[in-house]
Write an enzyme that holds these catalytic residues in place. Structure first.
Site, PDB file in Angstrom:
ATOM      1  N   GLN A 108      40.195  22.008  26.679  1.00 46.87           N
ATOM      2  CA  GLN A 108      38.847  21.537  27.009  1.00 46.87           C
ATOM      3  C   GLN A 108      38.221  22.418  28.096  1.00 46.87           C
ATOM      4  OE1 GLN A 108      39.093  17.750  28.901  1.00 46.87           O
ATOM      5  NE2 GLN A 108      36.968  17.186  28.508  1.00 46.87           N
ATOM      6  N   SER A 111      35.077  21.509  33.043  1.00 46.92           N
ATOM      7  CA  SER A 111      34.909  21.643  34.498  1.00 46.92           C
ATOM      8  C   SER A 111      34.811  23.099  34.926  1.00 46.92           C
ATOM      9  CB  SER A 111      36.102  21.026  35.223  1.00 46.92           C
ATOM     10  OG  SER A 111      36.119  19.651  35.032  1.00 46.92           O
ATOM     11  N   SER A 143      43.913  22.184  30.994  1.00 44.23           N
ATOM     12  CA  SER A 143      45.297  21.913  30.599  1.00 44.23           C
ATOM     13  C   SER A 143      45.587  22.596  29.279  1.00 44.23           C
ATOM     14  CB  SER A 143      45.526  20.416  30.412  1.00 44.23           C
ATOM     15  OG  SER A 143      45.097  19.717  31.528  1.00 44.23           O
ATOM     16  N   GLU A 226      38.046  10.472  26.351  1.00 43.28           N
ATOM     17  CA  GLU A 226      39.048  10.936  27.299  1.00 43.28           C
ATOM     18  C   GLU A 226      39.517   9.780  28.175  1.00 43.28           C
ATOM     19  OE1 GLU A 226      37.675  13.910  30.087  1.00 43.28           O
ATOM     20  OE2 GLU A 226      39.720  14.623  30.379  1.00 43.28           O
TER      21      GLU A 226
END
Lengths: 389, 359
Positions: A108, A111, A143, A226
């Site tokens: 993902q 951020s 991650s 999420e």
């Protein structure tokens, strides 16, 4: 389709496919039989039936090859529901099957160093060039980027409009030239996360998910899923982090003190009522009464995990002063309950930060569930390029 | 088994809520607490005769509704939400459950119909997990003597059910005992000192007192849920309207975050209370004892915490006698002590969940 019909489909599938044979072949066949995620449409791994009937399939197929949810978590929990909701037919056909079988891992790219809680202020740019987009920017807390084939990416395609309106959602090819993944060492010593540098990365327009400028709405779907994925998994009574600490407590009577006992019991009770609230939430969903409770489950999960894992370290005394392994290495999957007590304690610190900080989640509960007014905002109607950064 | 509410339960809730909205608003309760009749026995008659709440637990063959702990819990939620001064918990839950355990078949019919009201003569603070001090004894002539403090519902009872010794239950006419209501922390469920001085009594049978008290504790959790829900709703409404610094105080994050946490506590209280009611409704269910201990420990603290926060977030008005929030604070504080404190229930959890205390 009734539960009985789903069960007999699963039984027929099991009779026709050898679970002891090739793992991947078995999983592919299971997807094609519509038994991957039954609430997905037929042809995309599902049967178009209610989500709750998945349990029926899981019961029949227990003991057959399973998914690696630690590695596939982002694909299964976040990318898949977003692709299903916003993808084109070609995108769904292309991505969902290898996503589910685990042949292709997802990460993902949301951020950024300058955009955490205020995700919509992100600065990674995607500029159109013919049938392609050219992406430049830096993402962080990614991650599993090091073993991912694809990523879900939000980038800015228009800096002239207010921040929420200038975003577009893409699928990013992690093998494309210009994608540079660097491990980011965490307080646990390992690198489960990464920094991802995107330099002149070219993505075809067929990798865009949703309309240009509609990325914030698409991202909301991902973020909602999420939160459920992090806090919503079923736990058995006395399981989860409470089970881990209880096990220490039972097996090590010499460690027990009255103060620790008092605190353990409080946390055990809280874990149990949180488990029950999760079970009640799933019942509501199954009965077609989706409640707002979902937004709160991750909050409880985070604070409980932190308190319980902290108690576990304290309880262990001398052993709590030791740590299993500080070496800087890549971890292959996310496991909140694995390794030593010290690791679990440190890893749990992330639970109130990842996937929406607890502070942001409290705002969401207060505003969307309880209907309280928002704080006065200075950034809503200002073009992104004019915001102070 | 389900943690949700059934349609029947929602209908029952709606009829109780409508009646209470009509007859038991905050102003009516505030006016009543300082009168000579703190309990609203007219309301109790309507509740028990028209809606049938007094006989919920009683089998149909004995004139009751043949319902279960699940329906009782829903009624308790609504009574808690209104801090309704009626003897439902004391007569229709505790006293009725004691009679059911014994297999008594006469008095229970009077209770079910609402013709009579009873109270179990134990301190409201009695824990299900401890034996009580010998409060009342039987003399050589068969009469009862002794004193029990902090009994709820005795002053409006026609019949007293008096535990004696390890498990005997005696029936005494209320007129044969001295029942003195004392100034009570909980204004909507006052307690009394009950004194027997050679009172004639009839032994009804033997029962397991701890089991009856645990049943009551598990259901009291639902009343506490109702108290918490009222405090949460009322506080939300207030902080949306109350302006300071030219904005609603509910727009400040320092307040919003507290409200989010309270809401989450109440969400979990609902799950815990429903779980206890559900397992108490099904004999032979999976460890109702643990469900009761968890529910009473959690809901006691949540009701109290939400009530305390409610007083604080109401600011000055929350400290006044005229605003009803103090009635909820007092009910919540008394409820924390009632039928086993949170600590007593957590001690039970230690036993039931195999988390033993230090040697």
């Amino acid at each position: 389709m009734t539960a009985e019909e789903v069960e007999s489909l699963a039984r027929e599938f099991l009779a026709a496919h050898d679970p002891g044979g090739d793992r991947l072949e078995f999983l592919r066949a299971r997807f094609d039989a519509g038994l991957a995620w039954v609430h997905f449409p037929a042809g995309l791994g599902g049967l178009g039936v209610h989500r709750e009937l998945q349990q029926v399939v899981e019961r029949v197929l227990a003991g057959t090859p399973q998914l690696d949810t630690g590695v596939q978590g982002i694909g299964l929990g976040m990318a898949a529901p977003t692709i299903l909701a916003f993808g084109t037919e070609e995108q769904k056909k292309r991505f969902l099957r290898p996503l589910w079988t685990g042949e292709e891992i997802w990460c993902q790219l949301f951020s950024e160093p300058g955009a955490g809680s205020d995700l919509a202020t992100l600065a990674t740019r995607a500029v159109r060039d013919g049938d392609e987009w050219v992406v430049d920017g830096q993402k962080v807390w990614t991650s599993g980027a090091h073993h991912s084939r694809w990523a879900i990416l939000v980038a800015r395609t228009d800096a002239e409009v207010p921040k929420h309106r200038g975003l577009t959602y893409f699928v990013c090819d992690m093998h494309a030239p210009g994608v540079d993944v660097r491990p980011l060492r965490q307080i646990t010593g390992e690198a489960e996360f990464n920094e991802v540098f995107l330099t002149g990365v070219r993505l075809g327009d067929d990798l865009r998910l949703g309309e240009v400028g509609d990325g914030w709405r698409v991202a909301q779907m991902t973020l909602m899923n999420e939160r459920v994925a992090i806090g919503g998994a079923p736990v058995r009574r006395g399981g989860g982090m409470a089970g881990v600490v209880a096990e220490t407590w039972r097996s090590r009577p010499e460690l027990r003190t009255h103060d620790l006992h008092r605190r353990l019991l409080r946390l055990w009770v809280e874990a149990e009522v949180t488990r029950l609230a999760g079970a009640r939430l799933r019942e509501q969903l199954a009965a077609g009464q989706p409640g707002p409770e979902g937004s709160g489950m991750k909050l409880s999960f985070a604070s409980l995990n932190q308190a319980l894992s902290g108690l576990d370290v304290e309880l262990r005394g001398e052993e709590g002063l030791e740590y299993d392994d500080w070496s800087f290495r890549r971890s292959d999957s996310v496991d909140f309950f694995g390794r030593g007590a010290g690791y679990r304690y440190l890893r749990a610190k992330g639970n109130s930060i990842e996937g929406g900080t607890s502070e942001i989640l409290r705002n969401i509960v207060a505003e969307r569930v309880l209907g309280l007014p928002s704080e006065p905002r200075v950034d809503k109607d200002v073009p992104w390029k004019d915001l102070p950064r | 088994m389900t943690l949700l509410y059934t349609e029947v339960e929602e209908e029952l809730r709606a009829s109780v809520r409508d009646l209470l909205a009509d007859r038991c608003g905050p102003d009516a309760v505030l006016a009543r607490i300082e009168s000579a009749a703190p309990y609203d026995m007219e309301l109790w008659k309507t509740l028990s005769r028209d809606i049938g709440v007094a006989g919920l637990l009683v089998p149909e063959a004995l004139g009751g509704a043949g319902a279960t702990a699940r329906e009782v819990a829903v009624v308790l939620e609504e009574l808690g939400r209104a801090v309704a001064p009626v003897p439902f918990l004391t007569s229709a839950v505790l006293a009725t459950k004691a009679l059911l355990e014994i297999g008594e078949e006469d008095l229970i019919q009077e209770l079910a119909s609402g013709e009579a009201t009873a109270a179990l003569v134990v301190p409201l603070a009695a824990s299900p997990y401890r034996s009580l001090p010998e409060g009342v004894t039987v003399g050589a002539d068969g009469t009862l003597s002794g004193q029990v403090r902090a009994v709820a519902g005795a002053d409006v009872a026609d019949v007293l059910l008096v535990p004696v010794g390890p498990g005997a239950l005696y029936q005494v006419e209320a007129g044969d005992a001295r029942i003195e209501v004392v100034p009570s922390l909980d204004l909507t469920r006052p307690v009394a000192t009950v004194t027997f001085d050679g009172a004639p009594g009839e032994v009804l049978g033997h029962f397991e007192r701890g089991k009856v008290l645990a049943f009551g504790a598990g259901l009291l959790a639902s009343e506490q849920l109702g108290v918490a829900q009222w405090c949460l709703d009322t506080t939300l409404a207030y902080i949306r309207e109350r302006h300071q610094f030219a904005r609603p105080i509910g727009s400040f994050q320092s307040i919003k975050h507290r409200m989010a946490d309270l809401w989450l506590d109440v969400v979990r209280a609902r799950a815990a209370a429903r779980n206890a009611a559900d397992l108490l409704a099904e004999p032979g269910g999976d460890s109702p004892e643990l469900a009761v201990a968890v529910a009473k420990a959690w809901c006691s603290e949540v009701a109290l915490h939400v009530a305390e926060e409610s007083v604080q977030l109401h600011g000055g008005i929350g400290m006044t006698w005229e605003h009803p929030v103090h009635l909820y604070l007092k009910r919540a504080k008394a409820g924390q002590i009632a039928l086993g404190s949170p600590g007593a229930h957590r001690d039970a959890v230690a036993e039931l969940a195999d988390l033993p205390a230090p040697a």
